[in-house]
Design a protein around this motif. Structure first.
Motif, PDB file in Angstrom:
ATOM      1  N   GLN A 131       0.847  -1.186   0.000  1.00 47.65           N
ATOM      2  CA  GLN A 131       0.000   0.000   0.000  1.00 47.65           C
ATOM      3  C   GLN A 131       0.885   1.239   0.000  1.00 47.65           C
ATOM      4  OE1 GLN A 131      -2.868   0.113   3.144  1.00 47.65           O
ATOM      5  NE2 GLN A 131      -3.742   2.043   2.466  1.00 47.65           N
ATOM      6  N   VAL A 132       0.522   2.233  -0.780  1.00 51.48           N
ATOM      7  CA  VAL A 132       1.269   3.487  -0.866  1.00 51.48           C
ATOM      8  C   VAL A 132       0.551   4.518  -0.006  1.00 51.48           C
ATOM      9  CG1 VAL A 132       2.118   5.297  -2.388  1.00 51.48           C
ATOM     10  CG2 VAL A 132       2.052   2.935  -3.196  1.00 51.48           C
ATOM     11  N   GLY A 133       1.166   4.886   1.109  1.00 43.07           N
ATOM     12  CA  GLY A 133       0.585   5.894   2.002  1.00 43.07           C
ATOM     13  C   GLY A 133      -0.797   5.511   2.481  1.00 43.07           C
ATOM     14  N   ASP A 134      -1.620   6.504   2.725  1.00 44.32           N
ATOM     15  CA  ASP A 134      -2.994   6.279   3.171  1.00 44.32           C
ATOM     16  C   ASP A 134      -3.959   6.218   1.997  1.00 44.32           C
ATOM     17  OD1 ASP A 134      -2.234   6.262   5.824  1.00 44.32           O
ATOM     18  OD2 ASP A 134      -2.472   8.428   6.027  1.00 44.32           O
ATOM     19  N   HIS A 135      -3.425   6.337   0.811  1.00 38.01           N
ATOM     20  CA  HIS A 135      -4.266   6.333  -0.384  1.00 38.01           C
ATOM     21  C   HIS A 135      -4.619   4.911  -0.777  1.00 38.01           C
ATOM     22  CE1 HIS A 135      -2.065  10.142  -0.430  1.00 38.01           C
ATOM     23  NE2 HIS A 135      -3.202  10.612  -0.914  1.00 38.01           N
ATOM     24  N   LYS A 136      -5.620   4.771  -1.565  1.00 37.92           N
ATOM     25  CA  LYS A 136      -6.026   3.454  -2.031  1.00 37.92           C
ATOM     26  C   LYS A 136      -5.273   3.107  -3.308  1.00 37.92           C
ATOM     27  CE  LYS A 136     -10.303   3.283   0.390  1.00 37.92           C
ATOM     28  NZ  LYS A 136     -11.662   2.843   0.412  1.00 37.92           N
TER      29      LYS A 136
END
Length: 151
Positions: free
Chosen positions: A134-139
């Motif tokens: 997962q990249v950061g809090d983004h989907k």
């Protein structure tokens, strides 16, 4: 529209390539950026309990065309990086149906799986040779094709 970042090119389809001086342009890497269009796809991949890797001898572009031409094969149960399809499901019964659907998509287009690049019914995506980060809090996920273990 593709974007560039320090020697890398991210295509419209999420494929990540290294900028190079080859006649074809960017050199394909083992990484794709996956930002699912369907809102439930992200959660289904994250929460899946069974994974199958279907390696193929076909190009990423050929697989992309097959996915686009097959509306019942979607991001809620599969994704691709390079020439590999990762099928993910919540249950064994559901997984059997999903794998059959993807294999039928290939068969309908005279395409095939490469049995030497397949891993069936893994408990984790990494056991099937695909890492989802997962990249950061983004989907958004980085889909990394690590290959079949032991090869």
């Amino acid at each position: 529209m593709a974007s560039r970042s320090e020697g890398f090119l991210i295509g419209d389809d999420g494929a990540v390539g290294r900028l190079g001086s080859t006649p074809a342009g960017a050199v394909e890497t083992n990484v794709a950026v996956w930002s699912p269009v369907l809102p439930t796809a992200f959660e289904k991949a994250r929460d899946a309990t069974i994974f199958t890797r279907l390696g193929t001898p076909h190009s990423h572009k050929e697989l992309k065309a097959a996915f686009e031409a097959t509306p019942n094969v979607d991001q809620t149960f599969c994704l691709s990086v390079n020439n590999v399809i990762l099928v993910f499901s919540a249950s064994r019964d559901e997984h059997t149906m999903h794998c059959r659907t993807v294999l039928q998509m290939l068969r309908d287009r005279s395409m095939r799986a490469d049995i030497n690049d397949c891993v069936f019914n893994s408990v984790k995506s990494t056991d099937a040779g695909i890492r989802l980060e997962q990249v950061g809090d983004h989907k958004v996920y980085l889909v990394i094709n690590e290959g079949v273990l032991g090869r």
